[in-house]
Design a protein around this motif. Sequence first.
Motif, PDB file in Angstrom:
ATOM      1  N   THR A 150       0.515  -5.761  -7.053  1.00  0.00           N
ATOM      2  CA  THR A 150       1.563  -5.969  -7.673  1.00  0.00           C
ATOM      3  C   THR A 150       2.167  -7.249  -7.227  1.00  0.00           C
ATOM      4  OG1 THR A 150       2.449  -4.400  -6.240  1.00  0.00           O
ATOM      5  CG2 THR A 150       1.453  -3.288  -7.425  1.00  0.00           C
ATOM      6  N   LEU A 187       4.661  -9.564  -6.055  1.00  0.00           N
ATOM      7  CA  LEU A 187       5.366  -9.357  -4.605  1.00  0.00           C
ATOM      8  C   LEU A 187       6.688  -9.264  -5.296  1.00  0.00           C
ATOM      9  CD1 LEU A 187       3.228  -9.738  -2.053  1.00  0.00           C
ATOM     10  CD2 LEU A 187       4.134  -7.646  -2.916  1.00  0.00           C
ATOM     11  N   PRO A 188       7.849  -9.087  -4.370  1.00  0.00           N
ATOM     12  CA  PRO A 188       9.297  -9.784  -4.927  1.00  0.00           C
ATOM     13  C   PRO A 188       9.415 -11.068  -3.968  1.00  0.00           C
ATOM     14  CG  PRO A 188       9.658  -7.423  -4.337  1.00  0.00           C
ATOM     15  CD  PRO A 188       8.279  -7.731  -3.999  1.00  0.00           C
ATOM     16  N   GLU A 227      13.520  -4.913   0.374  1.00  0.00           N
ATOM     17  CA  GLU A 227      12.679  -4.375  -0.624  1.00  0.00           C
ATOM     18  C   GLU A 227      10.844  -5.625  -0.664  1.00  0.00           C
ATOM     19  OE1 GLU A 227      15.622  -7.802  -1.875  1.00  0.00           O
ATOM     20  OE2 GLU A 227      15.536  -5.857  -0.958  1.00  0.00           O
ATOM     21  N   ARG A 228      10.972  -6.656  -0.187  1.00  0.00           N
ATOM     22  CA  ARG A 228       9.868  -7.749   0.100  1.00  0.00           C
ATOM     23  C   ARG A 228       9.138  -6.616   0.904  1.00  0.00           C
ATOM     24  NH1 ARG A 228       7.450 -12.517  -0.795  1.00  0.00           N
ATOM     25  NH2 ARG A 228       5.424 -12.483   0.225  1.00  0.00           N
ATOM     26  N   GLU A 269       8.923  -3.551   1.672  1.00  0.00           N
ATOM     27  CA  GLU A 269       7.850  -2.107   1.162  1.00  0.00           C
ATOM     28  C   GLU A 269       7.186  -2.664   0.520  1.00  0.00           C
ATOM     29  OE1 GLU A 269       8.172   0.468   1.648  1.00  0.00           O
ATOM     30  OE2 GLU A 269      10.335   0.538   3.267  1.00  0.00           O
ATOM     31  N   ALA A 270       6.943  -3.696  -0.578  1.00  0.00           N
ATOM     32  CA  ALA A 270       6.191  -3.602  -1.610  1.00  0.00           C
ATOM     33  C   ALA A 270       4.888  -4.036  -0.966  1.00  0.00           C
ATOM     34  CB  ALA A 270       6.747  -5.081  -2.647  1.00  0.00           C
ATOM     35  N   GLU A 271       5.361  -4.982   0.343  1.00  0.00           N
ATOM     36  CA  GLU A 271       3.773  -6.029   1.055  1.00  0.00           C
ATOM     37  C   GLU A 271       3.126  -5.001   1.270  1.00  0.00           C
ATOM     38  OE1 GLU A 271       4.411  -9.055   4.038  1.00  0.00           O
ATOM     39  OE2 GLU A 271       5.191 -10.804   1.744  1.00  0.00           O
ATOM     40  N   ASP A 311       0.848  -3.686  -0.658  1.00  0.00           N
ATOM     41  CA  ASP A 311      -0.235  -4.530  -0.574  1.00  0.00           C
ATOM     42  C   ASP A 311      -0.876  -4.743   0.229  1.00  0.00           C
ATOM     43  OD1 ASP A 311      -0.980  -6.640  -2.950  1.00  0.00           O
ATOM     44  OD2 ASP A 311      -0.509  -8.282  -1.547  1.00  0.00           O
TER      45      ASP A 311
END
Length: 471
Positions: A10, A12-13, A232-233, A235-237, A240
């Motif tokens: 996805t 990433l921010p 937010e980064r 959580e997204a990472e 991944d």
Amino acid sequence: MSLHAGAGATELPPDTRGPHSRRLGLITVIATFGGLLFGYDTGVINGALEPLTRDLSLTSFTEGFVVSILIFGAAAGAFIGGALSDRYGRRHNILLLAIVFMIGTIGCVLAPNWEILSVFRFVLGLAVGGASATVPVYLAEISPAERRGALVTRNEVMIISGQFAAFVVNAIIYNLWGHVDAIWRVMLLIAVLPAIALFIGMLRMPESPRWLVAQGRTDDALAVLGQVRSPERAEAEMADVHRLAAEEQKSRTGGATDLSVRWIRKLILIGALLGIFQQFSGINSVMYYGTQLLGQAGFSADSAIIANTLNGLFSLLGITVGILIINRINRRTMLLAGFALTTTMHLLVGLSAYLLPDGQMKAYFILVFVVLFVFCMQGTLGPLTWLILSEIFPLKIRSMAIGISVLALWLANALVALAFPPVVESMGIASTFFIFVVLGLAALVFVYTMVPETRGRSLEELEGDFRQRYS
């Protein structure tokens, strides 16, 4: 084993700036003290060798042995350090390495003879090799993808900075107290200071989030990412990282059985030869014995150790230039140019030593060409070899293949370190550098005929090409 957004990930921010950026910067500075120690401990012997030889009555053979035993230790340390790092964690391993650096340094300082000195030089080598295998992985796994290249490369810069610092410290100490035979002990002792800083600093640094995920410690990994990323980064990472961990687990099938596959054997041979030829350029004969080389060229002992600081300075300048251009030029082109330039400088050093009469003019010509050789080497072959080794191997054999290639590189480094003093003593500067010319010409043939181009190509494209080309 690094944190990145790859195919299928996805989006990433962005890596925004904030307090977490300063925390990441501090972690990078502390961790790269391992690179600084690597550089200082490999470079300090350069200026310490002259008083050390007087104090412990070394011969040309025992000189080479005392210097090279650290490199043999580093070869073992890289292998052992990588295994310990995978099992117990990157941070844990760096803390252990800081202690080994301190033990090795103090043991060398207190050594009553060259035999005991060699034992503790080997111990120091274990720490050097362990640092070479652990610090870049730690930095890669804690850095955001956008900044990984820049942050990991700082370790290489710190290695060169450590060597330069060793040359400068040696020059100052030698010119003040060079008449004292035991002054080499003070030169070596200074390395305890960054080792203490590394140990104390790492006590407050986090573990690699990638390693924590591999151990099933998801909450701890998210907490670490929260220190060095925006919320937010982080959580997204994490999502991944979980995806990558699953992919790597499926792909991790490489082992000894893969050596039966022809194209894999060919790639590993290319990687090993690339490491060997990088060391056969003779860079570490200058970084370890530059002061002695300049003394034999005609400089006085005081002048030689001062002039040798130019090797450290131009090494640092060279790698700075290399980092700036490495992604703008094709890998093969840069390799060929690097070996052509270094071989030319070897030829000019050899001709200067052979044709010019003894005196200041001969000494200065040799100095200029040696310094230019160091600049060309560190601006091309130095960083480029490591970059290509990270690019040419498919994921499933990468750990094994890089391990074999790096082992070959360290052993070639040790061979040059062991052989250089007796070869120069028996054959002279001119003939020794003519040998480097022959090795450089062989390297050019090797690169032209065997090394593939990797710039701007995905790992999947490279693997498909290698299968077709070498099967």
